[in-house]
Motif scaffolding. Structure first.
Motif, PDB file in Angstrom:
ATOM      1  N   LEU A  37       0.828  -1.205   0.000  1.00 17.75           N
ATOM      2  CA  LEU A  37       0.000   0.000   0.000  1.00 17.75           C
ATOM      3  C   LEU A  37       0.863   1.256   0.000  1.00 17.75           C
ATOM      4  O   LEU A  37       0.615   2.195  -0.766  1.00 17.75           O
ATOM      5  CB  LEU A  37      -0.937  -0.006   1.205  1.00 17.75           C
ATOM      6  CG  LEU A  37      -1.852   1.201   1.347  1.00 17.75           C
ATOM      7  CD1 LEU A  37      -2.845   1.255   0.200  1.00 17.75           C
ATOM      8  CD2 LEU A  37      -2.580   1.146   2.679  1.00 17.75           C
ATOM      9  N   GLU A  38       1.882   1.288   0.827  1.00 16.86           N
ATOM     10  CA  GLU A  38       2.786   2.442   0.882  1.00 16.86           C
ATOM     11  C   GLU A  38       3.495   2.632  -0.461  1.00 16.86           C
ATOM     12  O   GLU A  38       3.649   3.755  -0.935  1.00 16.86           O
ATOM     13  CB  GLU A  38       3.813   2.276   1.999  1.00 16.86           C
ATOM     14  CG  GLU A  38       3.233   2.352   3.392  1.00 16.86           C
ATOM     15  CD  GLU A  38       2.799   3.753   3.789  1.00 16.86           C
ATOM     16  OE1 GLU A  38       3.310   4.744   3.226  1.00 16.86           O
ATOM     17  OE2 GLU A  38       1.932   3.847   4.674  1.00 16.86           O
ATOM     18  N   ALA A  39       3.934   1.532  -1.075  1.00 10.33           N
ATOM     19  CA  ALA A  39       4.617   1.627  -2.370  1.00 10.33           C
ATOM     20  C   ALA A  39       3.677   2.142  -3.451  1.00 10.33           C
ATOM     21  O   ALA A  39       4.058   2.990  -4.268  1.00 10.33           O
ATOM     22  CB  ALA A  39       5.185   0.257  -2.766  1.00 10.33           C
ATOM     23  N   ARG A  40       2.446   1.672  -3.456  1.00 13.72           N
ATOM     24  CA  ARG A  40       1.473   2.142  -4.449  1.00 13.72           C
ATOM     25  C   ARG A  40       1.137   3.617  -4.244  1.00 13.72           C
ATOM     26  O   ARG A  40       0.992   4.364  -5.212  1.00 13.72           O
ATOM     27  CB  ARG A  40       0.206   1.304  -4.381  1.00 13.72           C
ATOM     28  CG  ARG A  40       0.356  -0.024  -5.032  1.00 13.72           C
ATOM     29  CD  ARG A  40      -0.961  -0.741  -5.112  1.00 13.72           C
ATOM     30  NE  ARG A  40      -0.792  -2.015  -5.771  1.00 13.72           N
ATOM     31  CZ  ARG A  40      -1.593  -3.035  -5.614  1.00 13.72           C
ATOM     32  NH1 ARG A  40      -2.634  -2.949  -4.811  1.00 13.72           N
ATOM     33  NH2 ARG A  40      -1.374  -4.159  -6.250  1.00 13.72           N
ATOM     34  N   ASP A  41       0.997   4.024  -2.987  1.00 15.34           N
ATOM     35  CA  ASP A  41       0.726   5.437  -2.709  1.00 15.34           C
ATOM     36  C   ASP A  41       1.858   6.318  -3.210  1.00 15.34           C
ATOM     37  O   ASP A  41       1.621   7.378  -3.793  1.00 15.34           O
ATOM     38  CB  ASP A  41       0.502   5.668  -1.206  1.00 15.34           C
ATOM     39  CG  ASP A  41      -0.816   5.108  -0.707  1.00 15.34           C
ATOM     40  OD1 ASP A  41      -1.684   4.759  -1.544  1.00 15.34           O
ATOM     41  OD2 ASP A  41      -0.975   5.012   0.531  1.00 15.34           O
ATOM     42  N   SER A  42       3.093   5.890  -2.998  1.00 13.50           N
ATOM     43  CA  SER A  42       4.250   6.652  -3.479  1.00 13.50           C
ATOM     44  C   SER A  42       4.267   6.702  -5.006  1.00 13.50           C
ATOM     45  O   SER A  42       4.532   7.747  -5.601  1.00 13.50           O
ATOM     46  CB  SER A  42       5.547   6.019  -2.980  1.00 13.50           C
ATOM     47  OG  SER A  42       5.624   6.107  -1.579  1.00 13.50           O
ATOM     48  N   GLU A  43       3.959   5.579  -5.624  1.00 13.45           N
ATOM     49  CA  GLU A  43       3.923   5.526  -7.086  1.00 13.45           C
ATOM     50  C   GLU A  43       2.873   6.487  -7.633  1.00 13.45           C
ATOM     51  O   GLU A  43       3.126   7.247  -8.570  1.00 13.45           O
ATOM     52  CB  GLU A  43       3.624   4.091  -7.530  1.00 13.45           C
ATOM     53  CG  GLU A  43       3.513   3.914  -9.021  1.00 13.45           C
ATOM     54  CD  GLU A  43       3.065   2.512  -9.414  1.00 13.45           C
ATOM     55  OE1 GLU A  43       2.991   2.265 -10.625  1.00 13.45           O
ATOM     56  OE2 GLU A  43       2.786   1.672  -8.532  1.00 13.45           O
ATOM     57  N   ARG A  44       1.697   6.475  -7.044  1.00 11.60           N
ATOM     58  CA  ARG A  44       0.613   7.377  -7.497  1.00 11.60           C
ATOM     59  C   ARG A  44       0.968   8.844  -7.283  1.00 11.60           C
ATOM     60  O   ARG A  44       0.578   9.698  -8.069  1.00 11.60           O
ATOM     61  CB  ARG A  44      -0.676   7.042  -6.764  1.00 11.60           C
ATOM     62  CG  ARG A  44      -1.320   5.787  -7.266  1.00 11.60           C
ATOM     63  CD  ARG A  44      -2.685   5.566  -6.620  1.00 11.60           C
ATOM     64  NE  ARG A  44      -3.090   4.202  -6.843  1.00 11.60           N
ATOM     65  CZ  ARG A  44      -3.306   3.311  -5.892  1.00 11.60           C
ATOM     66  NH1 ARG A  44      -3.186   3.644  -4.625  1.00 11.60           N
ATOM     67  NH2 ARG A  44      -3.660   2.079  -6.187  1.00 11.60           N
ATOM     68  N   ALA A 151       7.354   2.656  -9.549  1.00 11.68           N
ATOM     69  CA  ALA A 151       6.483   1.662 -10.185  1.00 11.68           C
ATOM     70  C   ALA A 151       7.115   0.270 -10.091  1.00 11.68           C
ATOM     71  O   ALA A 151       6.425  -0.720  -9.796  1.00 11.68           O
ATOM     72  CB  ALA A 151       6.230   2.035 -11.642  1.00 11.68           C
ATOM     73  N   VAL A 152       8.420   0.178 -10.315  1.00  6.58           N
ATOM     74  CA  VAL A 152       9.117  -1.106 -10.190  1.00  6.58           C
ATOM     75  C   VAL A 152       9.067  -1.571  -8.738  1.00  6.58           C
ATOM     76  O   VAL A 152       8.830  -2.757  -8.466  1.00  6.58           O
ATOM     77  CB  VAL A 152      10.576  -1.004 -10.696  1.00  6.58           C
ATOM     78  CG1 VAL A 152      11.388  -2.222 -10.303  1.00  6.58           C
ATOM     79  CG2 VAL A 152      10.594  -0.825 -12.208  1.00  6.58           C
TER      80      VAL A 152
END
Length: 183
Positions: A37-44, A151-152
């Protein structure tokens, strides 16, 4: 990672009720979901970043894809090394991106990603301590933007790391399967 995210992660790592005794924190699916979730939030957050997110040099990142025909045939130690090496490569790329990006507005985002990558690397090392490091580096790509880096990061966690943890945690003996004292 925000204050409540950090609090939730610490609670999960330090022993939220419901985690079997002796199971590594990463075997609790809520811990991995938090990392994802944290990684996706950063990506967005960097979806429309543009030129200020371009990097002056290419950074190596792990290939996030999983070959589903090859994965089941790989030795567990090879899977562990692939994932650990990939997480280490990601952590190094995020650290280098922090050094390269001068925009102070991007610092908090990179600090969170760096903290998460280091935490995950530490937890994976603890979980796979019996696996001897091999000299073979994981398959890599080279990227030149923060958006692609994050994204990666997100894809690697959601794909290869999650798959590895599902396999590794399923194969771990539990207290219910192996009681320490007779009834």
């Amino acid at each position: 990672m925000g204050a409540e995210g950090l609090c939730a992660l610490l609670l999960l790592l330090l022993g939220v009720p419901g985690r079997p005794d002796g199971a590594p924190p990463l075997c609790d699916p809520r811990v991995m979901e938090r990392f994802i979730l944290e990684a996706r939030d950063s990506e967005r957050a960097l979806a429309d970043c543009g030129p200020r997110c371009e990097l002056p040099e290419a950074l190596p990142v792990p290939y996030p894809g999983v070959n589903f025909n090859e994965w089941p045939r790989m030795e567990p130690a090879a899977r562990a090394q692939d994932v650990r090496g990939g997480v280490a490569t990601l952590a190094a790329a995020v650290q280098r991106a922090r050094e390269l990006v001068p925009d102070p507005r991007l610092r908090p985002l990179l600090e969170r990603a760096n903290s998460a990558a280091r935490s995950l690397a530490r937890l994976l090392r603890e979980m796979t301590a019996q696996v001897a490091p091999s000299g073979a580096p994981p398959r890599q790509w080279h990227i030149r933007s923060l958006g692609r880096l994050l994204a990666v990061h997100s894809s690697f966690l959601h794909g290869k790391v999650r798959l590895f943890l599902m396999d590794a945690c399923r194969q771990r003996p539990t207290a219910a399967n192996h009681p320490s004292a007779p009834d």
